[in-house]
Design a protein around this motif. Structure first.
Motif, PDB file in Angstrom:
ATOM      1  N   TYR A 168       0.838  -0.983  -0.054  1.00  0.00           N
ATOM      2  CA  TYR A 168      -0.189  -0.225   0.222  1.00  0.00           C
ATOM      3  C   TYR A 168       1.066   0.985  -0.046  1.00  0.00           C
ATOM      4  O   TYR A 168       0.198   2.353  -0.565  1.00  0.00           O
ATOM      5  CB  TYR A 168      -1.372  -0.245   1.340  1.00  0.00           C
ATOM      6  N   ARG A 194       3.215   2.068  -1.928  1.00  0.00           N
ATOM      7  CA  ARG A 194       3.176   2.588  -3.047  1.00  0.00           C
ATOM      8  C   ARG A 194       2.232   3.335  -3.697  1.00  0.00           C
ATOM      9  O   ARG A 194       2.159   3.921  -4.901  1.00  0.00           O
ATOM     10  CB  ARG A 194       3.720   1.121  -4.421  1.00  0.00           C
ATOM     11  N   ILE A 195       1.047   3.176  -2.590  1.00  0.00           N
ATOM     12  CA  ILE A 195      -0.420   3.465  -3.635  1.00  0.00           C
ATOM     13  C   ILE A 195      -0.755   4.607  -2.661  1.00  0.00           C
ATOM     14  O   ILE A 195      -0.733   5.638  -3.366  1.00  0.00           O
ATOM     15  CB  ILE A 195      -1.804   1.667  -3.974  1.00  0.00           C
ATOM     16  N   SER A 196      -0.880   4.564  -1.220  1.00  0.00           N
ATOM     17  CA  SER A 196      -1.456   6.048  -1.079  1.00  0.00           C
ATOM     18  C   SER A 196      -0.798   5.636   0.498  1.00  0.00           C
ATOM     19  O   SER A 196      -0.916   4.732   1.058  1.00  0.00           O
ATOM     20  CB  SER A 196      -2.540   5.028  -0.700  1.00  0.00           C
TER      21      SER A 196
END
Length: 236
Positions: free
Chosen positions: A208, A210-212
């Motif tokens: 996560y 890397r995403i948010s």
């Protein structure tokens, strides 16, 4: 990518890195507040700090870190993503294995476990602080390896996240460790369930990140709050 594009990309990464480090240095003292608040909270609940247990908890974290060394050496020979997943996934068996072993060899009393868990969590906070200082030392360097490290951190979303999120993450990570300690102190067999849970939480956090950053914080908030609540509930 041509030389001009590489130069522009490198310049952008360098600027982001320097900005992120400047902000992180201002927030650095707040990390000390995290273990202090837990200590005050348990003291208010009638649990005095046992410094011997606290020190052994910190030692336990270091032992688990050292045991991760051979795993890291093996992972270096693999593709980056696979190697990272293996090292991160090994955290469950190494940390929970060391945790339950040290508690069984010393004491599983509630007060002892509380201090042991705080020591474990506190040294991890210290490790994060040392990393921030190391990143500050890396900031002025522009050699190839340094720039590769900065670009990696950028791709992981570490440069765009506000530094206060790191402090918040430490609050819930500390709650998770203290909760795990209380649970295995009361029921040592529960380590068998905590091993995959611990690895899952860490693997999900890496994914996560890397995403948010918000998804990471939500994950840690849920895991830390639930584990601490469960640990206290079964112990008192």
């Amino acid at each position: 990518m041509n030389n001009v594009q590489q130069a522009v990309t490198g310049s952008d990464t360098q600027q982001q890195f320097e900005f992120a480090v400047r902000r992180a240095k201002w927030i650095l003292p707040l990390y000390i507040v995290v273990p202090a608040l837990f200590a005050l909270g348990f003291y208010a609940g009638g649990v005095d700090m046992d410094w011997k247990a606290f020190g052994l908890g910190a030692l336990g974290w270091f032992v688990a870190l050292l045991l991760r060394g051979p795993v890291s050496a093996l992972a270096m020979k693999m593709p980056r993503e696979k190697g990272t997943a293996i090292v991160t996934g090994s955290s469950g068996v190494l940390e929970e294995g060391v945790r339950v072993a040290m508690l069984l060899l010393t004491s599983t009393a509630y007060g002892w476990a509380v201090s042991f868990g705080q020591g474990w969590a506190a040294v991890e906070v210290l490790f994060v602080m040392v990393n921030v200082i190391a990143l500050a030392a890396l900031a002025p360097k522009t050699d190839e390896k340094s720039m590769q490290a900065k670009e990696m951190l950028k791709q992981q979303g570490q440069l765009s996240a506000g530094p206060i999120w790191g402090v918040i993450e430490r609050v819930f990570a500390s709650a998770f460790h203290i909760g795990c300690t209380l649970l295995v102190a009361k029921y040592p067999w529960s380590a068998a369930a905590l091993i995959p849970l611990h690895s899952f939480v860490n693997l999900a956090a890496v994914k996560y990140a890397r995403i948010s950053i918000y998804k990471v914080e939500l994950l840690m908030a849920i895991a830390g709050t639930v584990m601490l609540a469960v640990g206290i509930a079964v112990s008192v």
